[in-house]
Design a protein around this motif. Structure first.
Motif, PDB file in Angstrom:
ATOM      1  N   LEU A 264       0.911  -1.194  -0.413  1.00 17.53           N
ATOM      2  CA  LEU A 264      -0.360  -0.311   0.407  1.00 17.53           C
ATOM      3  C   LEU A 264       0.732   1.282   0.400  1.00 17.53           C
ATOM      4  O   LEU A 264       2.050   1.569   0.566  1.00 17.53           O
ATOM      5  CB  LEU A 264      -1.031  -0.143   1.461  1.00 17.53           C
ATOM      6  N   THR A 265       0.551   2.344  -0.806  1.00 16.83           N
ATOM      7  CA  THR A 265       0.816   3.984  -0.707  1.00 16.83           C
ATOM      8  C   THR A 265       0.244   4.465  -0.263  1.00 16.83           C
ATOM      9  O   THR A 265      -1.486   4.434  -0.463  1.00 16.83           O
ATOM     10  CB  THR A 265       1.785   3.638  -1.942  1.00 16.83           C
ATOM     11  N   GLY A 266       0.284   6.060   0.133  1.00 13.56           N
ATOM     12  CA  GLY A 266      -0.672   7.324   0.516  1.00 13.56           C
ATOM     13  C   GLY A 266      -1.638   6.971   1.497  1.00 13.56           C
ATOM     14  O   GLY A 266      -1.481   6.354   2.364  1.00 13.56           O
ATOM     15  N   GLN A 267      -2.932   6.985   1.008  1.00 15.83           N
ATOM     16  CA  GLN A 267      -3.642   7.387   1.552  1.00 15.83           C
ATOM     17  C   GLN A 267      -5.413   6.011   1.064  1.00 15.83           C
ATOM     18  O   GLN A 267      -6.216   6.533   0.724  1.00 15.83           O
ATOM     19  CB  GLN A 267      -4.825   8.276   2.067  1.00 15.83           C
ATOM     20  N   PRO A 268      -4.628   5.237   1.325  1.00 14.95           N
ATOM     21  CA  PRO A 268      -5.258   4.269   0.855  1.00 14.95           C
ATOM     22  C   PRO A 268      -7.285   3.835   1.388  1.00 14.95           C
ATOM     23  O   PRO A 268      -7.240   4.006   2.134  1.00 14.95           O
ATOM     24  CB  PRO A 268      -5.206   2.693   1.218  1.00 14.95           C
ATOM     25  N   GLN A 269      -8.270   4.286   0.075  1.00 18.98           N
ATOM     26  CA  GLN A 269      -9.696   4.051   0.447  1.00 18.98           C
ATOM     27  C   GLN A 269     -10.233   2.849   1.161  1.00 18.98           C
ATOM     28  O   GLN A 269     -10.841   2.460   0.323  1.00 18.98           O
ATOM     29  CB  GLN A 269     -10.239   4.241  -0.737  1.00 18.98           C
ATOM     30  N   LEU A 270      -9.609   2.082   1.959  1.00 14.95           N
ATOM     31  CA  LEU A 270      -9.398   0.514   2.746  1.00 14.95           C
ATOM     32  C   LEU A 270     -10.347   0.687   3.820  1.00 14.95           C
ATOM     33  O   LEU A 270      -9.840   1.507   5.252  1.00 14.95           O
ATOM     34  CB  LEU A 270      -8.555  -0.426   2.876  1.00 14.95           C
ATOM     35  N   ASP A 271     -11.512   0.289   4.389  1.00 21.92           N
ATOM     36  CA  ASP A 271     -11.808   0.029   5.884  1.00 21.92           C
ATOM     37  C   ASP A 271     -10.480  -1.448   6.091  1.00 21.92           C
ATOM     38  O   ASP A 271      -9.494  -1.785   5.858  1.00 21.92           O
ATOM     39  CB  ASP A 271     -13.361  -0.575   5.797  1.00 21.92           C
ATOM     40  N   PHE A 272     -11.158  -0.774   7.919  1.00 22.09           N
ATOM     41  CA  PHE A 272     -10.190  -2.191   9.127  1.00 22.09           C
ATOM     42  C   PHE A 272      -9.807  -3.517   7.960  1.00 22.09           C
ATOM     43  O   PHE A 272      -8.740  -4.384   8.051  1.00 22.09           O
ATOM     44  CB  PHE A 272     -10.629  -2.059   9.797  1.00 22.09           C
ATOM     45  N   LEU A 273     -10.702  -4.314   7.649  1.00 20.74           N
ATOM     46  CA  LEU A 273     -11.617  -5.204   7.720  1.00 20.74           C
ATOM     47  C   LEU A 273     -10.648  -6.118   5.784  1.00 20.74           C
ATOM     48  O   LEU A 273     -10.050  -6.784   5.740  1.00 20.74           O
ATOM     49  CB  LEU A 273     -12.918  -5.679   7.191  1.00 20.74           C
ATOM     50  N   ARG A 274     -10.977  -5.263   4.848  1.00 14.16           N
ATOM     51  CA  ARG A 274      -9.672  -5.690   3.561  1.00 14.16           C
ATOM     52  C   ARG A 274      -8.820  -5.038   3.879  1.00 14.16           C
ATOM     53  O   ARG A 274      -7.919  -5.623   3.194  1.00 14.16           O
ATOM     54  CB  ARG A 274     -10.506  -4.067   2.551  1.00 14.16           C
ATOM     55  N   LYS A 275      -8.476  -3.940   4.879  1.00 10.56           N
ATOM     56  CA  LYS A 275      -6.412  -4.140   4.517  1.00 10.56           C
ATOM     57  C   LYS A 275      -5.896  -4.601   4.992  1.00 10.56           C
ATOM     58  O   LYS A 275      -5.111  -5.141   4.573  1.00 10.56           O
ATOM     59  CB  LYS A 275      -6.607  -2.580   5.774  1.00 10.56           C
ATOM     60  N   GLN A 276      -6.016  -5.611   6.381  1.00 10.48           N
ATOM     61  CA  GLN A 276      -6.102  -6.889   7.035  1.00 10.48           C
ATOM     62  C   GLN A 276      -6.086  -7.789   5.860  1.00 10.48           C
ATOM     63  O   GLN A 276      -5.245  -8.562   5.669  1.00 10.48           O
ATOM     64  CB  GLN A 276      -6.582  -6.861   8.040  1.00 10.48           C
ATOM     65  N   VAL A 277      -7.118  -7.999   5.779  1.00 15.77           N
ATOM     66  CA  VAL A 277      -7.013  -9.171   4.484  1.00 15.77           C
ATOM     67  C   VAL A 277      -6.488  -9.880   3.588  1.00 15.77           C
ATOM     68  O   VAL A 277      -5.357 -10.046   3.092  1.00 15.77           O
ATOM     69  CB  VAL A 277      -8.790  -9.528   4.260  1.00 15.77           C
ATOM     70  N   LEU A 278      -6.585  -7.879   2.610  1.00 14.50           N
ATOM     71  CA  LEU A 278      -6.075  -8.229   1.028  1.00 14.50           C
ATOM     72  C   LEU A 278      -4.220  -8.247   1.332  1.00 14.50           C
ATOM     73  O   LEU A 278      -4.036  -8.070  -0.112  1.00 14.50           O
ATOM     74  CB  LEU A 278      -6.475  -7.334   0.529  1.00 14.50           C
ATOM     75  N   THR A 279      -3.908  -7.834   2.340  1.00 12.78           N
ATOM     76  CA  THR A 279      -2.422  -7.671   2.347  1.00 12.78           C
ATOM     77  C   THR A 279      -1.856  -8.782   3.350  1.00 12.78           C
ATOM     78  O   THR A 279      -0.797  -8.958   3.974  1.00 12.78           O
ATOM     79  CB  THR A 279      -2.137  -6.656   3.707  1.00 12.78           C
ATOM     80  N   SER A 280      -2.339  -9.818   3.538  1.00 18.11           N
ATOM     81  CA  SER A 280      -2.529 -10.894   4.580  1.00 18.11           C
ATOM     82  C   SER A 280      -2.627 -12.389   3.990  1.00 18.11           C
ATOM     83  O   SER A 280      -3.059 -12.519   2.736  1.00 18.11           O
ATOM     84  CB  SER A 280      -2.746 -10.756   6.089  1.00 18.11           C
ATOM     85  N   ARG A 281      -1.377 -13.671   4.234  1.00 15.65           N
ATOM     86  CA  ARG A 281      -1.572 -14.319   3.531  1.00 15.65           C
ATOM     87  C   ARG A 281      -1.372 -15.532   4.682  1.00 15.65           C
ATOM     88  O   ARG A 281      -0.929 -15.740   5.247  1.00 15.65           O
ATOM     89  CB  ARG A 281      -0.403 -14.572   2.394  1.00 15.65           C
ATOM     90  N   ASN A 282      -2.554 -16.802   4.816  1.00 16.17           N
ATOM     91  CA  ASN A 282      -2.987 -17.843   5.485  1.00 16.17           C
ATOM     92  C   ASN A 282      -2.200 -19.071   4.604  1.00 16.17           C
ATOM     93  O   ASN A 282      -1.537 -19.321   3.849  1.00 16.17           O
ATOM     94  CB  ASN A 282      -4.508 -18.945   5.543  1.00 16.17           C
ATOM     95  N   VAL A 283      -1.279 -20.384   5.682  1.00 14.60           N
ATOM     96  CA  VAL A 283      -0.592 -20.733   5.479  1.00 14.60           C
ATOM     97  C   VAL A 283      -1.662 -22.566   5.926  1.00 14.60           C
ATOM     98  O   VAL A 283      -2.026 -22.475   7.284  1.00 14.60           O
ATOM     99  CB  VAL A 283       1.330 -20.875   6.000  1.00 14.60           C
TER     100      VAL A 283
END
Length: 358
Positions: A264-283
């Motif tokens: 991400l850069t700048g001020q992403p128009q993301l809520d908390f849920l999407r910010k965390q889910v879209l930048t993370s990966r499960n194993v």
């Protein structure tokens, strides 16, 4: 490279992630509130004192047993096996420190800080306060190039823009960073020690002098034990193997979580849920994976609910995944080997401008 309105870099997403567009990113925070209600209703935010009592006892007992074996073996080549064993124990203790920092063990700050400093500073020579501050900033803005300290381009570069602006060590290493990533992890254990020492040397760290005293005690006892029991050459070999394997193990625990995921850069128009889910990966994995990675293989659930006991993350996973499917939010879950492949592929692509300057 352009940036989309969402704040994500316009690069292909790995694995099964869908293309990220403004339409599926801009939402209100109420989506997370509804998920939180489901998690709370399932009782997954409740404390697990019995689990953590057993976990501390097992890890602490094995850690102590390792040093007892060290004392009895004396100046023997078998000490190299002890060095490898204690590398694993250092990482497991670091994972306990991680859970303490997130208040998964105690509710109140004082017992959390006391346990964290005893486990981190005294036990493995890693500053609890420094690491907690760094990790808190990471959780607040995961994979944000300006705000997440874990994607600072100090050694590795995490995007093509960072590569174009890189200088010094990062400019050299960035060309070949996919090949150098795991070899460089052999220095991560030393980096954790040095970063902690730097943190207590300069003002600003909470309980700075207590942390400094505990770190100094760890260093004196650790190095003193090596020099007292082992010959100088064997002591050096033990130190190198122990610290190198600890670094590799630590890096192998944390690398699958976000490396190779969108930045991400700048001020992403993301809520908390999407910010965390879209930048993370499960194993994916079973009990062995859960123990080896300390529950951080459920990285999406951990980032959404950091104070959730790690024992509950596997129970939260189907709830979170199902909820993301309802909202059509990409949810990435891979094997451990595939997570490393994605991370290394991303590193190689990020370093392309340094290999082929234009």
């Amino acid at each position: 490279m352009c940036r989309g309105r969402s704040g994500f870099r316009d690069e292909p997403l790995p694995g099964r992630l869908l293309p990220v567009t403004t339409e599926n990113l801009v939402h209100t925070g109420s989506d997370f509130a509804r998920l939180s209600q489901r998690i709370s209703a399932a009782g997954l935010m409740a404390r697990r004192p019995g689990y953590y009592t057993a976990r501390f006892a097992i890890v602490g007992g094995l850690f102590a047993a390792g040093w007892v074996a060290f004392a009895f073996l004396g100046n023997s080549w078998w000490q190299l096996a002890v060095a490898a064993f204690q590398a694993v124990m250092f990482a497991q203790i670091a994972l306990l420190s991680h859970d303490l920092a997130h208040k998964q063990v105690f509710r109140r700050r004082r017992p959390t800080e006391i346990a964290g400093m005893l486990v981190g500073n005294l036990g493995i020579g890693m500053s609890y306060g420094w690491w907690m501050d760094k990790h808190t900033r990471h959780h607040a803005n995961p994979n944000h190039e300006e705000l997440d300290p874990d994607v600072d381009p100090d050694i590795f570069v995490w995007s093509k823009d960072q590569a174009r602006n890189a200088g010094g060590v990062a400019r050299f290493i960035g060309k070949y960073q996919a090949f150098l990533f795991f070899p460089m992890l052999t220095l991560e254990g030393l980096n954790l020690h040095v970063s902690g020492i730097r943190a207590v040397v300069k003002p600003g760290l909470r309980r700075r002098w207590v942390e400094a005293a505990l770190l100094a005690t760890h260093v004196v006892v650790y190095l003193g034990a090596l020099l007292l029991v082992l010959s100088p050459g064997m002591a050096l070999l033990f130190f190198v193997i122990h610290q190198a394997l600890w670094g590799v193990y630590m890096g192998s625990i944390f690398a699958p979580n976000h490396k190779g995921m969108p930045t991400l850069t700048g001020q992403p128009q993301l809520d908390f849920l999407r910010k965390q889910v879209l930048t993370s990966r499960n194993v994916r994995g079973g009990l062995v994976t859960d123990v080896a990675l300390g529950g951080l293989n459920y990285q999406i659930e951990h980032h959404l609910f950091p104070s959730m006991p790690s024992r509950h993350l596997r129970l939260a996973q189907p709830i979170v995944q199902g909820y993301c499917a309802e909202l059509d939010i990409p949810y990435l879950q891979t094997s451990l080997v595939e997570s490393y492949r994605q991370a290394l592929t991303h590193l190689h692509e990020a370093g392309a401008p340094l290999r082929n300057p234009s």
